[in-house]
Design a protein around this motif. Structure first.
Motif, mmCIF file in Angstrom:
data_model
loop_
_atom_site.group_PDB
_atom_site.id
_atom_site.type_symbol
_atom_site.label_atom_id
_atom_site.label_comp_id
_atom_site.label_asym_id
_atom_site.label_seq_id
_atom_site.Cartn_x
_atom_site.Cartn_y
_atom_site.Cartn_z
ATOM 1 N N LYS A 19 -14.331 5.491 11.498
ATOM 2 C CA LYS A 19 -13.117 6.233 11.161
ATOM 3 C C LYS A 19 -12.252 6.417 12.407
ATOM 4 C CE LYS A 19 -15.395 9.061 7.600
ATOM 5 N NZ LYS A 19 -15.747 10.463 7.225
ATOM 6 N N TYR A 20 -10.930 6.404 12.185
ATOM 7 C CA TYR A 20 -9.975 6.596 13.273
ATOM 8 C C TYR A 20 -8.825 7.465 12.779
ATOM 9 C CZ TYR A 20 -12.471 2.673 15.410
ATOM 10 O OH TYR A 20 -13.445 1.858 15.935
ATOM 11 N N GLN A 21 -8.171 8.117 13.715
ATOM 12 C CA GLN A 21 -7.012 8.946 13.401
ATOM 13 C C GLN A 21 -5.725 8.144 13.599
ATOM 14 O OE1 GLN A 21 -8.882 11.725 11.830
ATOM 15 N NE2 GLN A 21 -6.811 12.414 12.345
ATOM 16 N N PHE A 22 -4.789 8.325 12.672
ATOM 17 C CA PHE A 22 -3.495 7.656 12.746
ATOM 18 C C PHE A 22 -2.398 8.660 12.416
ATOM 19 C CE2 PHE A 22 -6.654 4.520 11.553
ATOM 20 C CZ PHE A 22 -6.382 3.450 12.383
ATOM 21 N N LEU A 51 1.836 3.110 11.217
ATOM 22 C CA LEU A 51 0.844 4.061 11.701
ATOM 23 C C LEU A 51 0.647 3.858 13.199
ATOM 24 C CD1 LEU A 51 -1.893 3.615 8.917
ATOM 25 C CD2 LEU A 51 0.110 5.119 8.880
ATOM 26 N N ARG A 52 0.601 4.948 13.935
ATOM 27 C CA ARG A 52 0.334 4.859 15.377
ATOM 28 C C ARG A 52 -1.015 5.508 15.654
ATOM 29 N NH1 ARG A 52 3.497 3.611 19.759
ATOM 30 N NH2 ARG A 52 5.387 3.637 18.468
ATOM 31 N N ASP A 53 -1.875 4.789 16.387
ATOM 32 C CA ASP A 53 -3.207 5.315 16.659
ATOM 33 C C ASP A 53 -3.234 6.070 17.986
ATOM 34 O OD1 ASP A 53 -3.361 3.461 18.727
ATOM 35 O OD2 ASP A 53 -4.623 2.065 17.627
ATOM 36 N N GLN A 86 -1.102 2.183 19.716
ATOM 37 C CA GLN A 86 -0.851 0.917 19.039
ATOM 38 C C GLN A 86 -0.302 1.180 17.637
ATOM 39 O OE1 GLN A 86 -3.502 -2.673 20.162
ATOM 40 N NE2 GLN A 86 -4.930 -1.009 19.784
ATOM 41 N N ILE A 87 0.568 0.277 17.175
ATOM 42 C CA ILE A 87 1.174 0.411 15.855
ATOM 43 C C ILE A 87 0.430 -0.471 14.851
ATOM 44 C CG2 ILE A 87 3.249 -0.055 14.488
ATOM 45 C CD1 ILE A 87 4.927 0.784 16.830
ATOM 46 N N HIS A 88 0.185 0.092 13.663
ATOM 47 C CA HIS A 88 -0.466 -0.624 12.575
ATOM 48 C C HIS A 88 0.435 -0.535 11.345
ATOM 49 C CE1 HIS A 88 -4.371 -0.385 14.806
ATOM 50 N NE2 HIS A 88 -3.763 0.681 15.294
ATOM 51 N N PHE A 89 0.266 -1.493 10.430
ATOM 52 C CA PHE A 89 1.082 -1.513 9.220
ATOM 53 C C PHE A 89 0.180 -1.407 7.994
ATOM 54 C CE2 PHE A 89 3.409 -4.010 12.439
ATOM 55 C CZ PHE A 89 4.568 -3.249 12.513
ATOM 56 N N LEU A 90 0.529 -0.501 7.087
ATOM 57 C CA LEU A 90 -0.265 -0.223 5.889
ATOM 58 C C LEU A 90 0.639 -0.365 4.671
ATOM 59 C CD1 LEU A 90 -3.036 0.942 4.768
ATOM 60 C CD2 LEU A 90 -1.906 3.178 4.845
ATOM 61 N N ARG A 91 0.310 -1.288 3.776
ATOM 62 C CA ARG A 91 1.148 -1.543 2.596
ATOM 63 C C ARG A 91 1.296 -0.266 1.770
ATOM 64 N NH1 ARG A 91 2.258 -5.779 -1.034
ATOM 65 N NH2 ARG A 91 4.158 -5.067 -2.074
ATOM 66 N N SER A 92 2.522 0.197 1.625
ATOM 67 C CA SER A 92 2.763 1.519 1.047
ATOM 68 C C SER A 92 2.509 1.586 -0.451
ATOM 69 C CB SER A 92 4.194 1.973 1.354
ATOM 70 O OG SER A 92 5.135 1.060 0.818
ATOM 71 N N LYS A 93 2.678 0.487 -1.178
ATOM 72 C CA LYS A 93 2.606 0.555 -2.644
ATOM 73 C C LYS A 93 1.219 0.945 -3.145
ATOM 74 C CE LYS A 93 1.281 -3.947 -4.506
ATOM 75 N NZ LYS A 93 1.641 -4.964 -5.512
ATOM 76 N N PHE A 94 0.172 0.675 -2.350
ATOM 77 C CA PHE A 94 -1.179 1.000 -2.789
ATOM 78 C C PHE A 94 -1.501 2.490 -2.635
ATOM 79 C CE2 PHE A 94 -1.763 -3.501 -1.222
ATOM 80 C CZ PHE A 94 -1.776 -4.060 -2.486
ATOM 81 N N TYR A 95 -0.641 3.216 -1.946
ATOM 82 C CA TYR A 95 -0.982 4.604 -1.610
ATOM 83 C C TYR A 95 0.098 5.591 -2.057
ATOM 84 C CZ TYR A 95 -4.253 1.861 1.026
ATOM 85 O OH TYR A 95 -5.217 0.938 1.361
ATOM 86 N N LYS A 96 0.800 5.233 -3.141
ATOM 87 C CA LYS A 96 1.849 6.113 -3.654
ATOM 88 C C LYS A 96 1.284 7.456 -4.099
ATOM 89 C CE LYS A 96 5.017 2.447 -5.134
ATOM 90 N NZ LYS A 96 5.688 1.785 -6.290
ATOM 91 N N ASN A 97 0.059 7.454 -4.628
ATOM 92 C CA ASN A 97 -0.546 8.695 -5.113
ATOM 93 C C ASN A 97 -1.168 9.535 -3.997
ATOM 94 O OD1 ASN A 97 0.058 8.119 -7.831
ATOM 95 N ND2 ASN A 97 -1.747 6.817 -7.997
ATOM 96 N N TYR A 98 -1.123 9.035 -2.772
ATOM 97 C CA TYR A 98 -1.699 9.777 -1.647
ATOM 98 C C TYR A 98 -0.718 10.796 -1.075
ATOM 99 C CZ TYR A 98 -5.813 6.718 -1.190
ATOM 100 O OH TYR A 98 -6.996 6.049 -1.386
ATOM 101 N N ASN A 99 0.555 10.655 -1.470
ATOM 102 C CA ASN A 99 1.605 11.557 -0.976
ATOM 103 C C ASN A 99 1.664 11.585 0.554
ATOM 104 O OD1 ASN A 99 2.390 12.392 -3.621
ATOM 105 N ND2 ASN A 99 0.637 13.782 -3.673
ATOM 106 N N LEU A 100 1.546 10.407 1.162
ATOM 107 C CA LEU A 100 1.654 10.326 2.617
ATOM 108 C C LEU A 100 3.095 10.610 3.034
ATOM 109 C CD1 LEU A 100 -0.479 7.131 3.379
ATOM 110 C CD2 LEU A 100 -1.209 9.515 3.319
ATOM 111 N N SER A 101 3.251 11.350 4.105
ATOM 112 C CA SER A 101 4.592 11.710 4.568
ATOM 113 C C SER A 101 4.729 11.401 6.054
ATOM 114 C CB SER A 101 4.874 13.189 4.314
ATOM 115 O OG SER A 101 3.908 14.004 4.956
ATOM 116 N N ILE A 102 5.952 11.137 6.470
ATOM 117 C CA ILE A 102 6.222 10.824 7.871
ATOM 118 C C ILE A 102 5.885 12.032 8.735
ATOM 119 C CG2 ILE A 102 8.037 10.228 9.522
ATOM 120 C CD1 ILE A 102 9.377 8.651 7.277
#
Length: 322
Positions: free
Chosen positions: A183-186, A203-205, A209-225
Motif C-alpha cells: 500500500k502507498y499514499q497518494f 496522483l502524486r506520491d 512522482q505523478i501517476h495516472f488513474l483512469r477516472s471512469k472506474f472510480y466514479k462511485n468513490y467520490n474522489l476529490s481534488i
C-alpha cells in the motif's frame, strides 16, 4: 430488408461471433502472429480481416492503422490487448516505429489547452511523430515546453488503437520504487486527459512522482481534488496503464459482508478460464462479482449473502463465499 443490408448483417454476425470466440491459448499481454486476409467495408467503416494460427478470424478497424502500411497477405504480430469478461478479444498490432517504454525525439509543432470535466485548464504539447501524425502530450502547468529547442525527447508509455501515449521522461514511473501488493499514499492532484481523450486522475506520491488513474472506474468513490488516498500497487507500474487500485470505500479485503443477489452470469478470466458467477449488489447497490463454490443453494438468491472480499479490480469488488 434490402439484400445489401441482409448481407451486411450476415457478415457482421459472422465476424462478431468470431471475435468473441474463447481462445484458450490467448492471454492478455501476449503477442501472437496474424495474417491479413482481406479488407471489407461494414456500415461505412473499413476493417481488416485477420486470421490467427488456427484460422479463426477477427476484425480490426483499419482507420487506426492507416499509417502502419498494412497490406493484404501480410503477416503481422498483435498484442492481446484485452479479453473482456464476455470473451471478446481486442487486438493491438505491434507498432512498426515505436515500442512501449522507449525514448524518442519528436518535433515540436506547438501547444494547445483544453478544459476538463473538473473545469481545469490543461496544457498539451503538440508533437509530430515519424509518420507525420500529430500527437498531444499532457504537460504540467509549470513546464517550459521548448526553451528554443525544435525537438523534445519523450517516452512511449503505451500504444492504443495506433495512438501513442507519450509522457515526459520525468513522469515515467520507475517500477523499482514500488512493490506489487504493498500500500502507498497518494494525493489526488487533478485531472489529466491522455490517450483517446480519456480522463485520468493525477496522483502524486510521497516521492513527488505523478501517476495516472483512469477516472471512469472510480466514479462511485467520490474522489476529490486535494484528497489523500491509500492504494495498492497491483501490477508493474507503467504510465497510462492500470496498476493502482484505491481501497474500496467501506470494505476491506479478507473481511466478510452481506450482499444482495442480482443475477447469474459467466466470467471469463484473462487466462481464458470460464467460470460461473453471481452478480450481487453491495450496500450502495454497486455491482460486485461473486465466485461460487461447487455447490450453492438457490435459496441464497432471496436472502442476504455473506461473502468475503477477495480483491478489487478497477473499482469493482470480487468476492468468495465463506
Amino acid at each position: 430488408m434490402s439484400p445489401q443490408k441482409k448481407f451486411f448483417y450476415f457478415v457482421y454476425e459472422i465476424f462478431e461471433m468470431a471475435s468473441v470466440t474463447k481462445h484458450q491459448s490467448f492471454k492478455e499481454g501476449e503477442t501472437h502472429p496474424f495474417r491479413i486476409l482481406n479488407k471489407i467495408d461494414l456500415s461505412d467503416d473499413d476493417y481488416f480481416v485477420l486470421a490467427d494460427s488456427d484460422s479463426k478470424k477477427y476484425l480490426l478497424a483499419s482507420e487506426y492503422y492507416s499509417h502502419y502500411g498494412f497490406e493484404i497477405g501480410q503477416d503481422i504480430n498483435c498484442r492481446i490487448d484485452k479479453i473482456s469478461c464476455t470473451g471478446k478479444i481486442y487486438l493491438e498490432p505491434i507498432n512498426p516505429f515505436y515500442s512501449p517504454g522507449g525514448s524518442y525525439d519528436f518535433k515540436i509543432a506547438g501547444e494547445t489547452t483544453l478544459v476538463n470535466s473538473q473545469n481545469e485548464t490543461e496544457r498539451h504539447l503538440i508533437v509530430i511523430d515519424l509518420t507525420g501524425n500529430k500527437q498531444q502530450v499532457w504537460i504540467p502547468s509549470s513546464f517550459i515546453a521548448s526553451n528554443g529547442n525544435t525537438t523534445i525527447k519523450l517516452r512511449v508509455a503505451q500504444i492504443k488503437k495506433g495512438n501513442l501515449l507519450l509522457v515526459l521522461p520525468s513522469l515515467y514511473v520507475s517500477d523499482k520504487d514500488y512493490t506489487i501488493g504493498d500500500k502507498y499514499q497518494f494525493n489526488v492532484e487533478g485531472i489529466a486527459t491522455l490517450i483517446e481523450e480519456k480522463e485520468y486522475f493525477r496522483l502524486r506520491d510521497e516521492k513527488d512522482q505523478i501517476h495516472f488513474l483512469r477516472s471512469k472506474f472510480y466514479k462511485n468513490y467520490n474522489l476529490s481534488i486535494g484528497q489523500s488516498i491509500t492504494a495498492h500497487i497491483v501490477k508493474i507500474p507503467k504510465a497510462g496503464s492500470y496498476y493502482i487500485e484505491p481501497l474500496y470505500p467501506g470494505y476491506e479485503m479478507g473481511k466478510s459482508y452481506f450482499f444482495k443477489f442480482v443475477k447469474e452470469d459467466t466470467y471469463l478470466h484473462p487466462t481464458g478460464k470460464e467460470e460461473d458467477v453471481w452478480i450481487v449488489h453491495d450496500k450502495n447497490e454497486r455491482k460486485c462479482i461473486l465466485f461460487l463454490p461447487k455447490k450453492i443453494s438457490d435459496n441464497l438468491k432471496t436472502e442476504p449473502i455473506r461473502a468475503i472480499v477477495d480483491h478489487t479490480y478497477k473499482g469493482k469488488l470480487y468476492l468468495k463465499t465463506q
